[in-house]
Design a protein around this motif. Sequence first.
Motif, PDB file in Angstrom:
ATOM      1  N   SER A 109       9.185 -12.445 -22.939  1.00  0.00           N
ATOM      2  CA  SER A 109       8.437 -13.342 -22.048  1.00  0.00           C
ATOM      3  C   SER A 109       6.982 -12.945 -21.807  1.00  0.00           C
ATOM      4  O   SER A 109       6.230 -13.732 -21.259  1.00  0.00           O
ATOM      5  CB  SER A 109       9.177 -13.532 -20.732  1.00  0.00           C
ATOM      6  OG  SER A 109       9.885 -12.396 -20.383  1.00  0.00           O
ATOM      7  N   PHE A 110       6.594 -11.744 -22.234  1.00  0.00           N
ATOM      8  CA  PHE A 110       5.188 -11.365 -22.052  1.00  0.00           C
ATOM      9  C   PHE A 110       4.382 -11.482 -23.353  1.00  0.00           C
ATOM     10  O   PHE A 110       3.215 -11.122 -23.392  1.00  0.00           O
ATOM     11  CB  PHE A 110       5.085  -9.945 -21.481  1.00  0.00           C
ATOM     12  CG  PHE A 110       5.425  -9.893 -20.013  1.00  0.00           C
ATOM     13  CD1 PHE A 110       4.418  -9.866 -19.053  1.00  0.00           C
ATOM     14  CD2 PHE A 110       6.738  -9.907 -19.586  1.00  0.00           C
ATOM     15  CE1 PHE A 110       4.724  -9.860 -17.708  1.00  0.00           C
ATOM     16  CE2 PHE A 110       7.056  -9.895 -18.240  1.00  0.00           C
ATOM     17  CZ  PHE A 110       6.043  -9.874 -17.299  1.00  0.00           C
ATOM     18  N   LEU A 111       5.028 -12.009 -24.388  1.00  0.00           N
ATOM     19  CA  LEU A 111       4.361 -12.072 -25.692  1.00  0.00           C
ATOM     20  C   LEU A 111       3.216 -13.086 -25.682  1.00  0.00           C
ATOM     21  O   LEU A 111       3.400 -14.244 -25.334  1.00  0.00           O
ATOM     22  CB  LEU A 111       5.374 -12.460 -26.781  1.00  0.00           C
ATOM     23  CG  LEU A 111       4.946 -12.204 -28.223  1.00  0.00           C
ATOM     24  CD1 LEU A 111       4.811 -10.709 -28.497  1.00  0.00           C
ATOM     25  CD2 LEU A 111       5.945 -12.807 -29.199  1.00  0.00           C
ATOM     26  N   ALA A 112       2.035 -12.643 -26.064  1.00  0.00           N
ATOM     27  CA  ALA A 112       0.861 -13.522 -26.101  1.00  0.00           C
ATOM     28  C   ALA A 112       0.280 -13.615 -27.511  1.00  0.00           C
ATOM     29  O   ALA A 112      -0.529 -14.494 -27.785  1.00  0.00           O
ATOM     30  CB  ALA A 112      -0.209 -13.016 -25.142  1.00  0.00           C
ATOM     31  N   TRP A 113       0.673 -12.704 -28.375  1.00  0.00           N
ATOM     32  CA  TRP A 113       0.108 -12.611 -29.729  1.00  0.00           C
ATOM     33  C   TRP A 113       1.269 -12.410 -30.698  1.00  0.00           C
ATOM     34  O   TRP A 113       1.980 -11.419 -30.597  1.00  0.00           O
ATOM     35  CB  TRP A 113      -0.852 -11.424 -29.788  1.00  0.00           C
ATOM     36  CG  TRP A 113      -1.632 -11.303 -31.057  1.00  0.00           C
ATOM     37  CD1 TRP A 113      -1.150 -10.932 -32.286  1.00  0.00           C
ATOM     38  CD2 TRP A 113      -3.023 -11.559 -31.246  1.00  0.00           C
ATOM     39  NE1 TRP A 113      -2.154 -10.937 -33.206  1.00  0.00           N
ATOM     40  CE2 TRP A 113      -3.318 -11.310 -32.612  1.00  0.00           C
ATOM     41  CE3 TRP A 113      -4.055 -11.963 -30.392  1.00  0.00           C
ATOM     42  CZ2 TRP A 113      -4.605 -11.454 -33.129  1.00  0.00           C
ATOM     43  CZ3 TRP A 113      -5.330 -12.096 -30.926  1.00  0.00           C
ATOM     44  CH2 TRP A 113      -5.602 -11.846 -32.281  1.00  0.00           C
ATOM     45  N   PHE A 114       1.448 -13.354 -31.625  1.00  0.00           N
ATOM     46  CA  PHE A 114       2.583 -13.293 -32.549  1.00  0.00           C
ATOM     47  C   PHE A 114       2.060 -13.597 -33.951  1.00  0.00           C
ATOM     48  O   PHE A 114       1.706 -14.723 -34.255  1.00  0.00           O
ATOM     49  CB  PHE A 114       3.638 -14.311 -32.108  1.00  0.00           C
ATOM     50  CG  PHE A 114       4.959 -14.233 -32.830  1.00  0.00           C
ATOM     51  CD1 PHE A 114       5.292 -13.157 -33.635  1.00  0.00           C
ATOM     52  CD2 PHE A 114       5.905 -15.244 -32.676  1.00  0.00           C
ATOM     53  CE1 PHE A 114       6.522 -13.089 -34.284  1.00  0.00           C
ATOM     54  CE2 PHE A 114       7.137 -15.194 -33.314  1.00  0.00           C
ATOM     55  CZ  PHE A 114       7.442 -14.120 -34.124  1.00  0.00           C
ATOM     56  N   LEU A 132       7.954 -18.820 -24.349  1.00  0.00           N
ATOM     57  CA  LEU A 132       6.850 -17.856 -24.441  1.00  0.00           C
ATOM     58  C   LEU A 132       5.577 -18.493 -23.894  1.00  0.00           C
ATOM     59  O   LEU A 132       4.660 -18.855 -24.631  1.00  0.00           O
ATOM     60  CB  LEU A 132       6.674 -17.410 -25.899  1.00  0.00           C
ATOM     61  CG  LEU A 132       7.945 -16.861 -26.551  1.00  0.00           C
ATOM     62  CD1 LEU A 132       7.709 -16.522 -28.017  1.00  0.00           C
ATOM     63  CD2 LEU A 132       8.440 -15.626 -25.801  1.00  0.00           C
ATOM     64  N   ARG A 133       5.527 -18.645 -22.592  1.00  0.00           N
ATOM     65  CA  ARG A 133       4.456 -19.406 -21.940  1.00  0.00           C
ATOM     66  C   ARG A 133       3.112 -18.698 -21.912  1.00  0.00           C
ATOM     67  O   ARG A 133       2.110 -19.279 -21.551  1.00  0.00           O
ATOM     68  CB  ARG A 133       4.878 -19.775 -20.503  1.00  0.00           C
ATOM     69  CG  ARG A 133       6.055 -20.725 -20.446  1.00  0.00           C
ATOM     70  CD  ARG A 133       5.723 -21.984 -21.226  1.00  0.00           C
ATOM     71  NE  ARG A 133       6.896 -22.786 -21.509  1.00  0.00           N
ATOM     72  CZ  ARG A 133       7.104 -24.004 -21.027  1.00  0.00           C
ATOM     73  NH1 ARG A 133       6.234 -24.558 -20.239  1.00  0.00           N
ATOM     74  NH2 ARG A 133       8.189 -24.662 -21.359  1.00  0.00           N
ATOM     75  N   ARG A 134       3.087 -17.426 -22.297  1.00  0.00           N
ATOM     76  CA  ARG A 134       1.811 -16.711 -22.304  1.00  0.00           C
ATOM     77  C   ARG A 134       1.131 -16.756 -23.668  1.00  0.00           C
ATOM     78  O   ARG A 134       0.057 -16.201 -23.844  1.00  0.00           O
ATOM     79  CB  ARG A 134       2.037 -15.247 -21.918  1.00  0.00           C
ATOM     80  CG  ARG A 134       2.353 -15.049 -20.442  1.00  0.00           C
ATOM     81  CD  ARG A 134       2.665 -13.581 -20.191  1.00  0.00           C
ATOM     82  NE  ARG A 134       2.656 -13.236 -18.788  1.00  0.00           N
ATOM     83  CZ  ARG A 134       3.683 -13.363 -17.975  1.00  0.00           C
ATOM     84  NH1 ARG A 134       4.812 -13.892 -18.423  1.00  0.00           N
ATOM     85  NH2 ARG A 134       3.589 -13.003 -16.707  1.00  0.00           N
ATOM     86  N   MET A 135       1.783 -17.430 -24.628  1.00  0.00           N
ATOM     87  CA  MET A 135       1.317 -17.388 -26.013  1.00  0.00           C
ATOM     88  C   MET A 135      -0.109 -17.897 -26.188  1.00  0.00           C
ATOM     89  O   MET A 135      -0.450 -18.991 -25.762  1.00  0.00           O
ATOM     90  CB  MET A 135       2.271 -18.215 -26.870  1.00  0.00           C
ATOM     91  CG  MET A 135       2.101 -17.996 -28.340  1.00  0.00           C
ATOM     92  SD  MET A 135       2.399 -16.298 -28.808  1.00  0.00           S
ATOM     93  CE  MET A 135       4.174 -16.216 -28.652  1.00  0.00           C
ATOM     94  N   LYS A 136      -0.927 -17.068 -26.824  1.00  0.00           N
ATOM     95  CA  LYS A 136      -2.319 -17.446 -27.087  1.00  0.00           C
ATOM     96  C   LYS A 136      -2.616 -17.556 -28.573  1.00  0.00           C
ATOM     97  O   LYS A 136      -3.518 -18.266 -28.973  1.00  0.00           O
ATOM     98  CB  LYS A 136      -3.272 -16.384 -26.512  1.00  0.00           C
ATOM     99  CG  LYS A 136      -3.490 -16.486 -25.033  1.00  0.00           C
ATOM    100  CD  LYS A 136      -4.579 -15.518 -24.623  1.00  0.00           C
ATOM    101  CE  LYS A 136      -4.821 -15.575 -23.134  1.00  0.00           C
ATOM    102  NZ  LYS A 136      -5.473 -14.344 -22.665  1.00  0.00           N
TER     103      LYS A 136
END
Length: 255
Positions: A109-114, A132-136
């Motif tokens: 749930s803290f993933l922002a970069w994949f 994954l609402r933090r995804m940037k």
Amino acid sequence: MMRLTPISNLMAKPSFLPPFMFGLLFATFGVILSAKYSSITVDQSALLALKSHITHDPHNFLATNWSTSTSVCSWIGVTCGSRHHRVSALNLSSMDLTGTIPSQLGNLSFLAWFEIHQNSFHGSLPIELTNLRRMKYLDFGNNSFNGEIPSWFGCFSKLQRLSLYLNNFIGVIPSTLGNLSKLEGLNLGWNQISGRIPNSLFKCKEMKFLSLHDNSLEGSIPTGIGNLTLLGFLDLGNNHFKGKQFLRHHPISIG
Ligand SMILES: *[C@@H]1O[C@H](CO)[C@@H](O)[C@H](O)[C@H]1NC(C)=O
Ligand SMILES: *[C@@H]1O[C@H](CO)[C@@H](O)[C@H](O)[C@H]1NC(C)=O
Ligand SMILES: *[C@@H]1O[C@H](CO)[C@@H](O)[C@H](O)[C@H]1NC(C)=O
Ligand SMILES: *[C@@H]1O[C@H](CO)[C@@H](O)[C@H](O)[C@H]1NC(C)=O
Ligand SMILES: *[C@@H]1O[C@H](CO)[C@@H](O)[C@H](O)[C@H]1NC(C)=O
Ligand SMILES: *[C@@H]1O[C@H](CO)[C@@H](O)[C@H](O)[C@H]1NC(C)=O
């Protein structure tokens, strides 16, 4: 024979249980629950699920390195955030991995970069990724994903970069991508995407890089593209558009 007071009696007559014991009970449960559901162990099991969905790892990147005897934060390709100590970035690019993306990754749930470009991931993308609402930043380029581009990508309200180039995606460009108000880069080149460019895409006012080349897009090129005033790189080449061909336009090359 020893007589134990049944738990139901204790519950019925709380006066037998001093309040501090209730506190202790709740605190204990709290610790157990938070350890199980809201800590790095959730991230660990999500990553172990991913590892178990890797069918070929020729350089043994994950096989030897992703070991439970060390913290996930020291695993190759994994970065943890300094504030929450949860997995914030996953970069498995160019590792020659073959496999699929399991639904458990939606628990990071803290993933922002994949970033997993240049591997052989295949199959479709699980809808659980919408958690994954933090995804940037999402880069799945140069893999073998197939199926339609999921319309739920429109849920990643913080997304700045979406790269799906060189896969086997079919179907249309989902109009929900127009909801990505922070989107700065979209790369869907080298797929088998058809239909028209949805007008909603021109709501993405931050767009600087747009690449849709080598697909089967058709219709005329929407005039709304002129609304993307920050656009510095545009490539619409090798599609089936009709009319004037101002398909390639690279005044500035943004990587
Ligand atoms: C895993 O790889 C990282 C980064 O290369 C390295 O720092 C770490 O020591 C490795 N861990 C193991 C158990 O091999
Ligand atoms: C991700 O990994 C690739 C390959 O190891 C590397 O070239 C790239 O710089 C990494 N990206 C980031 C943001 O660290
Ligand atoms: C993680 O995700 C899977 C599948 O989406 C789910 O079954 C599981 O309960 C989730 N939670 C934890 C804590 O692993
Ligand atoms: C795609 O990945 C393969 C290796 O998996 C590499 O040889 C090829 O150059 C890559 N293509 C692009 C356009 O990045
Ligand atoms: C996203 O876009 C679609 C179509 O453009 C729209 O119907 C929908 O309400 C929007 N909002 C969300 C949260 O998906
Ligand atoms: C482009 O901008 C103009 C003026 O702000 C607006 O009227 C029009 O609806 C926009 N077109 C699209 C496709 O967003």
